[in-house]
Design a protein around this motif. Sequence first.
Motif, PDB file in Angstrom:
ATOM      1  N   ALA A 250     -70.331 -72.992  48.318  1.00 35.36           N
ATOM      2  CA  ALA A 250     -70.113 -74.106  49.494  1.00 35.36           C
ATOM      3  C   ALA A 250     -68.479 -74.364  49.317  1.00 35.36           C
ATOM      4  CB  ALA A 250     -70.852 -75.084  49.349  1.00 35.36           C
ATOM      5  N   VAL A 251     -67.914 -74.973  47.973  1.00 33.75           N
ATOM      6  CA  VAL A 251     -66.262 -74.900  48.120  1.00 33.75           C
ATOM      7  C   VAL A 251     -65.611 -74.253  48.598  1.00 33.75           C
ATOM      8  CG1 VAL A 251     -64.867 -76.232  46.127  1.00 33.75           C
ATOM      9  CG2 VAL A 251     -67.135 -77.038  45.968  1.00 33.75           C
ATOM     10  N   CYS A 252     -65.925 -72.956  48.514  1.00 29.44           N
ATOM     11  CA  CYS A 252     -64.392 -72.141  49.154  1.00 29.44           C
ATOM     12  C   CYS A 252     -64.962 -72.146  50.226  1.00 29.44           C
ATOM     13  CB  CYS A 252     -65.091 -70.283  48.459  1.00 29.44           C
ATOM     14  SG  CYS A 252     -64.617 -70.299  47.121  1.00 29.44           S
ATOM     15  N   ILE A 253     -66.417 -71.873  50.600  1.00 26.84           N
ATOM     16  CA  ILE A 253     -66.011 -72.523  52.410  1.00 26.84           C
ATOM     17  C   ILE A 253     -65.501 -73.904  52.596  1.00 26.84           C
ATOM     18  CG2 ILE A 253     -67.917 -72.486  54.357  1.00 26.84           C
ATOM     19  CD1 ILE A 253     -69.353 -70.284  52.653  1.00 26.84           C
TER      20      ILE A 253
ATOM     21  N   HIS B 240     -63.268 -75.569  51.487  1.00 24.80           N
ATOM     22  CA  HIS B 240     -61.687 -75.064  51.456  1.00 24.80           C
ATOM     23  C   HIS B 240     -61.196 -74.302  52.806  1.00 24.80           C
ATOM     24  CE1 HIS B 240     -61.330 -77.906  48.592  1.00 24.80           C
ATOM     25  NE2 HIS B 240     -61.702 -76.865  46.899  1.00 24.80           N
ATOM     26  N   LEU B 241     -61.762 -73.332  53.158  1.00 19.19           N
ATOM     27  CA  LEU B 241     -61.607 -72.463  53.622  1.00 19.19           C
ATOM     28  C   LEU B 241     -61.341 -72.600  55.257  1.00 19.19           C
ATOM     29  CD1 LEU B 241     -62.492 -69.026  53.306  1.00 19.19           C
ATOM     30  CD2 LEU B 241     -60.116 -69.222  53.090  1.00 19.19           C
ATOM     31  N   LEU B 242     -62.005 -73.562  55.755  1.00 21.36           N
ATOM     32  CA  LEU B 242     -63.036 -74.462  56.702  1.00 21.36           C
ATOM     33  C   LEU B 242     -61.453 -75.752  57.109  1.00 21.36           C
ATOM     34  CD1 LEU B 242     -65.980 -74.574  57.015  1.00 21.36           C
ATOM     35  CD2 LEU B 242     -64.854 -73.458  59.048  1.00 21.36           C
ATOM     36  N   PHE B 243     -61.473 -76.547  55.799  1.00 22.60           N
ATOM     37  CA  PHE B 243     -60.343 -77.733  55.687  1.00 22.60           C
ATOM     38  C   PHE B 243     -59.351 -76.851  56.315  1.00 22.60           C
ATOM     39  CE2 PHE B 243     -58.014 -81.071  54.170  1.00 22.60           C
ATOM     40  CZ  PHE B 243     -58.509 -81.866  54.931  1.00 22.60           C
ATOM     41  N   GLY B 244     -58.541 -75.714  55.086  1.00 28.34           N
ATOM     42  CA  GLY B 244     -57.580 -75.439  55.251  1.00 28.34           C
ATOM     43  C   GLY B 244     -57.034 -74.835  57.119  1.00 28.34           C
ATOM     44  N   ALA B 245     -58.030 -74.211  56.847  1.00 24.45           N
ATOM     45  CA  ALA B 245     -58.181 -74.013  58.834  1.00 24.45           C
ATOM     46  C   ALA B 245     -57.533 -74.772  59.351  1.00 24.45           C
ATOM     47  CB  ALA B 245     -59.048 -72.549  59.475  1.00 24.45           C
ATOM     48  N   MET B 246     -58.334 -75.882  59.337  1.00 24.98           N
ATOM     49  CA  MET B 246     -58.278 -76.700  60.520  1.00 24.98           C
ATOM     50  C   MET B 246     -57.224 -77.707  60.098  1.00 24.98           C
ATOM     51  SD  MET B 246     -60.530 -80.421  60.568  1.00 24.98           S
ATOM     52  CE  MET B 246     -59.740 -81.238  58.505  1.00 24.98           C
ATOM     53  N   ILE B 247     -56.433 -77.516  58.967  1.00 27.76           N
ATOM     54  CA  ILE B 247     -55.152 -78.783  58.855  1.00 27.76           C
ATOM     55  C   ILE B 247     -54.165 -77.453  59.174  1.00 27.76           C
ATOM     56  CG2 ILE B 247     -53.875 -78.917  56.939  1.00 27.76           C
ATOM     57  CD1 ILE B 247     -55.603 -81.264  58.009  1.00 27.76           C
ATOM     58  N   ALA B 248     -54.539 -76.390  59.079  1.00 27.46           N
ATOM     59  CA  ALA B 248     -53.426 -74.587  59.626  1.00 27.46           C
ATOM     60  C   ALA B 248     -53.285 -75.598  60.707  1.00 27.46           C
ATOM     61  CB  ALA B 248     -53.803 -73.614  59.123  1.00 27.46           C
ATOM     62  N   CYS B 249     -53.670 -75.542  61.522  1.00 33.14           N
ATOM     63  CA  CYS B 249     -53.520 -76.109  63.522  1.00 33.14           C
ATOM     64  C   CYS B 249     -53.433 -76.848  63.423  1.00 33.14           C
ATOM     65  CB  CYS B 249     -55.129 -75.789  63.924  1.00 33.14           C
ATOM     66  SG  CYS B 249     -56.059 -74.091  64.001  1.00 33.14           S
ATOM     67  N   VAL B 250     -53.656 -77.820  62.712  1.00 35.92           N
ATOM     68  CA  VAL B 250     -53.384 -79.546  63.660  1.00 35.92           C
ATOM     69  C   VAL B 250     -52.170 -79.701  62.899  1.00 35.92           C
ATOM     70  CG1 VAL B 250     -53.912 -82.216  63.152  1.00 35.92           C
ATOM     71  CG2 VAL B 250     -55.715 -80.485  63.792  1.00 35.92           C
ATOM     72  N   GLY B 251     -51.897 -78.935  61.920  1.00 35.41           N
ATOM     73  CA  GLY B 251     -50.621 -79.603  60.893  1.00 35.41           C
ATOM     74  C   GLY B 251     -49.372 -78.716  62.132  1.00 35.41           C
ATOM     75  N   PHE B 252     -49.850 -77.928  62.298  1.00 33.57           N
ATOM     76  CA  PHE B 252     -48.485 -76.432  63.326  1.00 33.57           C
ATOM     77  C   PHE B 252     -48.113 -77.577  63.832  1.00 33.57           C
ATOM     78  CE2 PHE B 252     -47.233 -73.894  66.271  1.00 33.57           C
ATOM     79  CZ  PHE B 252     -46.246 -73.674  66.224  1.00 33.57           C
TER      80      PHE B 252
ATOM     81  N   MET C 168     -74.942 -72.733  52.568  1.00 33.93           N
ATOM     82  CA  MET C 168     -75.594 -72.134  52.037  1.00 33.93           C
ATOM     83  C   MET C 168     -76.240 -73.464  51.006  1.00 33.93           C
ATOM     84  SD  MET C 168     -72.977 -70.378  50.572  1.00 33.93           S
ATOM     85  CE  MET C 168     -74.348 -69.851  49.081  1.00 33.93           C
ATOM     86  N   GLY C 169     -76.810 -74.050  51.931  1.00 36.82           N
ATOM     87  CA  GLY C 169     -78.604 -74.801  52.259  1.00 36.82           C
ATOM     88  C   GLY C 169     -78.499 -75.344  51.109  1.00 36.82           C
ATOM     89  N   LEU C 170     -77.399 -76.517  50.615  1.00 41.78           N
ATOM     90  CA  LEU C 170     -77.890 -77.857  50.067  1.00 41.78           C
ATOM     91  C   LEU C 170     -77.269 -78.589  50.696  1.00 41.78           C
ATOM     92  CD1 LEU C 170     -74.739 -75.697  47.403  1.00 41.78           C
ATOM     93  CD2 LEU C 170     -77.906 -75.752  47.213  1.00 41.78           C
ATOM     94  N   ARG C 171     -77.923 -79.537  50.377  1.00 42.25           N
ATOM     95  CA  ARG C 171     -77.825 -81.136  50.266  1.00 42.25           C
ATOM     96  C   ARG C 171     -77.557 -82.124  49.239  1.00 42.25           C
ATOM     97  NH1 ARG C 171     -78.157 -78.723  54.199  1.00 42.25           N
ATOM     98  NH2 ARG C 171     -79.818 -78.435  56.122  1.00 42.25           N
ATOM     99  N   VAL C 172     -76.844 -83.271  49.748  1.00 45.40           N
ATOM    100  CA  VAL C 172     -76.074 -84.119  48.719  1.00 45.40           C
ATOM    101  C   VAL C 172     -76.779 -85.385  48.894  1.00 45.40           C
ATOM    102  CG1 VAL C 172     -73.903 -85.627  48.116  1.00 45.40           C
ATOM    103  CG2 VAL C 172     -73.891 -83.094  48.722  1.00 45.40           C
ATOM    104  N   CYS C 173     -77.865 -85.694  48.114  1.00 48.44           N
ATOM    105  CA  CYS C 173     -78.932 -87.069  48.117  1.00 48.44           C
ATOM    106  C   CYS C 173     -78.195 -87.904  46.936  1.00 48.44           C
ATOM    107  CB  CYS C 173     -79.614 -86.809  48.380  1.00 48.44           C
ATOM    108  SG  CYS C 173     -80.566 -85.912  47.040  1.00 48.44           S
ATOM    109  N   ASP C 174     -79.108 -89.298  46.857  1.00 45.67           N
ATOM    110  CA  ASP C 174     -79.227 -90.103  45.685  1.00 45.67           C
ATOM    111  C   ASP C 174     -80.248 -89.032  44.559  1.00 45.67           C
ATOM    112  OD1 ASP C 174     -81.134 -90.761  46.675  1.00 45.67           O
ATOM    113  OD2 ASP C 174     -80.577 -92.677  47.310  1.00 45.67           O
ATOM    114  N   GLU C 175     -80.580 -90.193  44.131  1.00 49.09           N
ATOM    115  CA  GLU C 175     -81.517 -89.858  42.673  1.00 49.09           C
ATOM    116  C   GLU C 175     -82.740 -90.316  43.480  1.00 49.09           C
ATOM    117  OE1 GLU C 175     -80.997 -91.094  38.761  1.00 49.09           O
ATOM    118  OE2 GLU C 175     -79.326 -89.812  39.263  1.00 49.09           O
TER     119      GLU C 175
END
Length: 177
Positions: free
Chosen positions: A15-18, A20-32, A92-99
Amino acid sequence: MNDVMYAGFGRRLLAVCIDHLLFGAMIACVGFVLLFPALLLGFMSMFSMATITIFTLLLWMGIMTLLVGAHWLYYAGFEASSLQATPGKLAMGLRVCDEQLQRLTLRRSTIRYLSHFLSTVLFYFGYLISFFTTRRQTLHDLISDSLVVRWESLPKVLTKASDSVPQLVPEAKPELA
């Protein structure tokens, strides 16, 4: 309630790799679009007066501020949203939640986001402790009292055709009368 299935290290890493790729692509487009004028002005400032250099420095500082803000908004914003996950975690079918398996507040999500840096600075030990915790929590999960669970673990949200507001339907056993 269903038994909670905690996210494993492998799913979280993918999930972190995905993300990083998505954020990097977004930054590359906007950053250019944003960095090209800054680079051009920086190059021009070598041949012109100091005010352009100050302008270029301020432009770079603004871009860095936008970058840090976008990074925070991507991670903390998505995890505090109704999605409860970044796009990588969704894939990846994950969610972040509290306890209590509820959505994180933006405050708690921000604490979790900032705690990621502590997990990293400690030679990634903050991530590796998930192998030794019963709920597979990392250091930033422990600091922010959060969990990363498989989507199937969360209570199901059902909507009636007549209602526009979703309602949580707890599991109930029919009583014999």
